[in-house]
Design a protein around this motif. Structure first.
Motif, PDB file in Angstrom:
ATOM      1  N   SER A  53     -21.287 -17.213  12.018  1.00  0.00           N
ATOM      2  CA  SER A  53     -21.246 -15.383  12.324  1.00  0.00           C
ATOM      3  C   SER A  53     -20.549 -15.059  13.387  1.00  0.00           C
ATOM      4  O   SER A  53     -19.856 -13.866  13.420  1.00  0.00           O
ATOM      5  CB  SER A  53     -22.926 -15.094  12.410  1.00  0.00           C
ATOM      6  N   THR A  54     -20.555 -15.838  14.493  1.00  0.00           N
ATOM      7  CA  THR A  54     -19.733 -15.310  15.483  1.00  0.00           C
ATOM      8  C   THR A  54     -18.221 -15.503  15.458  1.00  0.00           C
ATOM      9  O   THR A  54     -17.674 -14.424  15.747  1.00  0.00           O
ATOM     10  CB  THR A  54     -19.847 -16.525  16.652  1.00  0.00           C
ATOM     11  N   MET A  57     -17.202 -12.116  13.508  1.00  0.00           N
ATOM     12  CA  MET A  57     -17.200 -11.267  14.231  1.00  0.00           C
ATOM     13  C   MET A  57     -16.047 -11.148  15.165  1.00  0.00           C
ATOM     14  O   MET A  57     -15.245  -9.948  15.233  1.00  0.00           O
ATOM     15  CB  MET A  57     -18.369 -10.709  15.191  1.00  0.00           C
ATOM     16  N   SER A  60     -13.080 -10.100  12.828  1.00  0.00           N
ATOM     17  CA  SER A  60     -13.200  -8.629  12.619  1.00  0.00           C
ATOM     18  C   SER A  60     -12.421  -8.010  13.551  1.00  0.00           C
ATOM     19  O   SER A  60     -11.596  -6.974  13.387  1.00  0.00           O
ATOM     20  CB  SER A  60     -14.704  -8.345  12.403  1.00  0.00           C
ATOM     21  N   THR A  74     -17.275  -3.799  11.232  1.00  0.00           N
ATOM     22  CA  THR A  74     -18.655  -4.264  10.890  1.00  0.00           C
ATOM     23  C   THR A  74     -18.723  -4.790   9.480  1.00  0.00           C
ATOM     24  O   THR A  74     -19.690  -5.245   9.016  1.00  0.00           O
ATOM     25  CB  THR A  74     -19.689  -3.133  11.108  1.00  0.00           C
ATOM     26  N   GLY A  77     -19.300  -8.365   9.365  1.00  0.00           N
ATOM     27  CA  GLY A  77     -20.527  -8.744   9.588  1.00  0.00           C
ATOM     28  C   GLY A  77     -21.834  -8.172   8.812  1.00  0.00           C
ATOM     29  O   GLY A  77     -22.951  -9.333   8.576  1.00  0.00           O
ATOM     30  N   VAL A  80     -22.069 -11.221   6.253  1.00  0.00           N
ATOM     31  CA  VAL A  80     -22.884 -12.282   6.742  1.00  0.00           C
ATOM     32  C   VAL A  80     -24.492 -12.040   6.790  1.00  0.00           C
ATOM     33  O   VAL A  80     -25.249 -12.821   6.229  1.00  0.00           O
ATOM     34  CB  VAL A  80     -22.516 -12.540   8.410  1.00  0.00           C
ATOM     35  N   CYS A 114     -27.637 -12.945  13.140  1.00  0.00           N
ATOM     36  CA  CYS A 114     -27.585 -11.559  13.671  1.00  0.00           C
ATOM     37  C   CYS A 114     -27.103 -11.788  15.407  1.00  0.00           C
ATOM     38  O   CYS A 114     -26.280 -11.075  15.650  1.00  0.00           O
ATOM     39  CB  CYS A 114     -28.876 -10.892  13.625  1.00  0.00           C
ATOM     40  N   LEU A 117     -23.469 -12.642  15.329  1.00  0.00           N
ATOM     41  CA  LEU A 117     -22.567 -11.472  15.309  1.00  0.00           C
ATOM     42  C   LEU A 117     -22.564 -10.690  16.649  1.00  0.00           C
ATOM     43  O   LEU A 117     -21.621 -10.047  16.916  1.00  0.00           O
ATOM     44  CB  LEU A 117     -23.498 -10.587  14.123  1.00  0.00           C
TER      45      LEU A 117
END
Length: 229
Positions: A53-54, A57, A60, A74, A77, A80, A114, A117
């Motif tokens: 997830s890191t 982002m 992104s 976003t 994210g 995810v 989360c 992210l």
């Protein structure tokens, strides 16, 4: 110092290494707690979820800042957060004794995603504070939850009997000790035709230690095993 913090907020080799390292540490802390309790999604799973997830982002931010496409950072994210559900669902099990297991692990995976992210977009403060709260919820509140459950007047127990004769003995023992039976479900044991299982909900009129109640029922001759659900 201000230049260093600014570099960590931007996309460069240093910030990428710092973010992925922090994701490994934070995800590992939460995963270690799950591994220690022998849950299906443990140390490595939580680390991978947080790193993944890191990375989403970071990608992104890279698309938005470096490539200059001007897309919504976003959007990935959000995918995810919704996509992690399939992994969490795989950790939730319903056992043969009708117990639901794995909800905390599934919630931990979602929280790790989360957290990843937040790390990925460079929100280090929120990620570190969030990690401490998530870890505290899984450790300290777990003990508090067990304490509260051990003191409640309601008990759900599973009793395995060697024969049907033990049903009346169990009921008589519960009622004679100033307790009320509010619900009973009877199931046949798959391994033996003679043995049967009882799911019993007990309401105590006076508070008793749950271990003493289990020990009391365990002394009945026809009871093969008894445990609290």
């Amino acid at each position: 110092m201000e230049n260093f913090i600014r570099e960590l907020k931007e996309i460069n080799n240093l910030s990428i290494i710092v973010r992925l390292t922090l994701a490994t540490l934070c995800g590992g802390l939460i995963g270690y707690d799950r591994s220690r309790k022998r849950r299906p999604a443990g140390f490595r799973t939580h680390i991978l979820v947080c790193i993944g997830s890191t990375l989403v982002m970071i990608t992104s931010q890279y698309i938005n800042d470096i490539m200059g496409y001007g897309s919504d950072p976003t959007r990935l994210g959000a995918q995810v957060i919704s996509g992690i559900g399939f992994l969490g669902a795989g950790t939730i099990l319903i056992t043969g004794k009708q117990q639901v297991k794995g909800l905390t692990t599934a919630a931990g995976l979602w929280a790790s995603a989360c957290m990843g992210l937040a790390i990925g977009i460079g929100f280090y403060e929120g990620a570190i504070i969030g990690c401490s709260f998530i870890l505290g919820s899984m450790t300290l509140l777990h003990r508090f939850d067990n304490y509260v459950m051990s003191k409640t007047k309601l008990m759900e127990i599973y009793v395995q009997l060697s024969s049907v004769k033990g049903v009346s003995l169990v009921f008589d023992s519960i009622r004679s000790n100033n307790m009320e039976i509010t619900n009973v479900d009877m199931v046949k044991n798959r391994d033996s035709e003679d043995m049967i299982g009882l799911f019993i909900t007990i309401k105590q009129k006076e508070k008793h230690d749950h271990e003493k109640i289990l020990s009391l029922l365990g002394t009945i001759k026809e009871v093969a095993s008894v445990e609290e659900l």
